[in-house]
Write an enzyme that holds these catalytic residues in place. Structure first.
Site, PDB file in Angstrom:
ATOM      1  N   HIS A 298      21.858  97.327  59.145  1.00 20.64           N
ATOM      2  CA  HIS A 298      22.056  96.511  60.336  1.00 20.64           C
ATOM      3  C   HIS A 298      21.155  95.278  60.418  1.00 20.64           C
ATOM      4  O   HIS A 298      21.234  94.529  61.384  1.00 20.64           O
ATOM      5  CB  HIS A 298      21.882  97.380  61.581  1.00 20.64           C
ATOM      6  CG  HIS A 298      23.063  98.261  61.860  1.00 20.64           C
ATOM      7  ND1 HIS A 298      23.341  99.376  61.108  1.00 20.64           N
ATOM      8  CD2 HIS A 298      24.051  98.172  62.787  1.00 20.64           C
ATOM      9  CE1 HIS A 298      24.441  99.958  61.578  1.00 20.64           C
ATOM     10  NE2 HIS A 298      24.891  99.240  62.586  1.00 20.64           N
TER      11      HIS A 298
ATOM     12  N   SER B  60      28.393 100.511  59.402  1.00 21.83           N
ATOM     13  CA  SER B  60      28.069 101.041  60.721  1.00 21.83           C
ATOM     14  C   SER B  60      29.040 102.177  61.069  1.00 21.83           C
ATOM     15  O   SER B  60      29.140 103.149  60.326  1.00 21.83           O
ATOM     16  CB  SER B  60      28.108  99.904  61.758  1.00 21.83           C
ATOM     17  OG  SER B  60      27.542 100.306  62.980  1.00 21.83           O
TER      18      SER B  60
ATOM     19  N   GLU C 143      21.025 104.375  56.137  1.00 20.16           N
ATOM     20  CA  GLU C 143      20.387 103.423  57.055  1.00 20.16           C
ATOM     21  C   GLU C 143      20.708 103.856  58.476  1.00 20.16           C
ATOM     22  O   GLU C 143      21.582 104.681  58.703  1.00 20.16           O
ATOM     23  CB  GLU C 143      20.894 101.997  56.794  1.00 20.16           C
ATOM     24  CG  GLU C 143      22.394 101.811  56.872  1.00 20.16           C
ATOM     25  CD  GLU C 143      22.916 101.511  58.266  1.00 20.16           C
ATOM     26  OE1 GLU C 143      22.111 101.153  59.156  1.00 20.16           O
ATOM     27  OE2 GLU C 143      24.132 101.644  58.480  1.00 20.16           O
TER      28      GLU C 143
END
Length: 326
Positions: free
Chosen positions: A297, A112, A229
């Site tokens: 995620h 992230s 992503e």
């Protein structure tokens, strides 16, 4: 420069370059430590891991940088594992001592918002870093087998291996309710563009990676396979323009392949959207693209190296991902 693998008696240091450890429930911390100790290591928290300045977006830059420097400089530490993501790891980039990091190579893992640090550290030092679970991830009671196995394999082995798809996936807020989880059957990889490629592995969270564009911290894109992503805050339109922005970067014309992680439900980025977006870009017409991979995620997730080497093959509806150097 590859860091040493985890060894019996080593130490994992938990640091908080973004959100604070204070938001992680005590029972989840205990479970995470129990899991990690199965590797024969001890787990410690950095000095300021739990500091939480409620008047600011995050704890001070000085404290976060100090914890990172302390972890890299500590001879007992073999892995630095981030607590969780957030939004402001990029505040730290100009304050890190990259010579110190280069001289004390260690495993650095997170995902992230941590994408900014893992890619910048690789660019500035040549140290291979890793996109994988946070410390907090290991506090998950159910559905951890796939995540755990790929984490263990990445950090204890050296031989090439294929990343098989998980049997299931989930996108619930597990940290709020550990017992009532919803899991879905995983249909496997989806081939968007056929082809095969071998290259260096880069990437992570797309909108975070793009924050490095135009800076000294952006890794070169030539001869890479990009693992990309995005999270629940994206929508089809922002994924489209974020991908296009990356395509416009120098060296993208020599990118060898793309692997796209599964999107969260709240993003409303469907497989049809991904297909349409990829097919709309002439720059990708000769680039193999695999979608619906188990990282990002949603859970579970595999771990991949930033600066390692991988090979992908995509033909018809069959695809494979092999980690070669990690």
């Amino acid at each position: 420069m590859f860091p040493d693998k985890l060894k019996q008696g080593g130490e994992i240091r938990v640091v908080s370059p973004a959100e604070s450890l204070s938001i992680i429930a005590e029972d989840q911390r205990k479970l995470a430590i129990q899991r990690l100790e199965q590797l024969g290591v001890r787990v410690s928290y950095s000095t300021y891991a739990e500091i939480n300045d409620e008047s600011a977006l995050s704890q001070s830059i000085e404290k976060r940088v100090s914890d990172l420097h302390e972890a890299f400089n500590d001879e007992r530490v073999t892995m630095i594992l981030t607590t969780i993501g957030g939004f402001d790891s990029n505040q730290l980039l100009r304050y890190l001592d990259y010579d110190l990091i280069r001289q004390n190579p260690k495993i650095f893992c997170g995902f992230s918002d941590i994408t900014i640090l893992s890619n910048a550290i690789y660019q500035k030092t040549g140290l291979v870093t890793y996109n994988g679970p946070h410390f907090s991830t290991f506090g998950m009671k159910k559905g951890m087998e796939y995540t755990w196995e790929h984490f263990r394999q990445m950090f204890t082995q050296t031989t090439p291996y294929f990343i098989e798809q998980a049997d299931y996936w989930s996108d619930d807020r597990w940290f709020l309710d550990q017992d009532n989880r919803q899991f879905y059957t995983n249909e496997g990889y989806t081939v968007i563009n056929e082809g095969s490629a071998t290259g260096r592995t880069l990437g992570g969270n797309l909108c975070t990676l793009n924050l490095l564009q135009g800076t000294e911290f952006m890794p070169a894109l030539e001869n890479t396979i990009l693992f990309l992503e995005d999270d629940e805050m994206t929508i089809p339109q922002t994924f489209d323009r974020d991908l296009q922005s990356l395509i416009h970067q120098p060296g993208f014309d020599q990118v060898k392949g793309l692997v796209i992680g599964r999107f969260q439900k709240e993003s409303n980025v469907s497989l049809d959207h991904i297909h349409a977006i990829i097919k709309s870009k002439e720059e990708l017409s000769n680039t193999p693209v695999i979608a619906q991979a188990s990282f990002g995620h949603t859970t579970p997730q595999f771990t991949f190296p930033i600066g390692g080497k991988a090979a992908i093959q995509a033909s018809g509806q069959k695809a494979s991902i092999q980690m070669i150097e990690y």
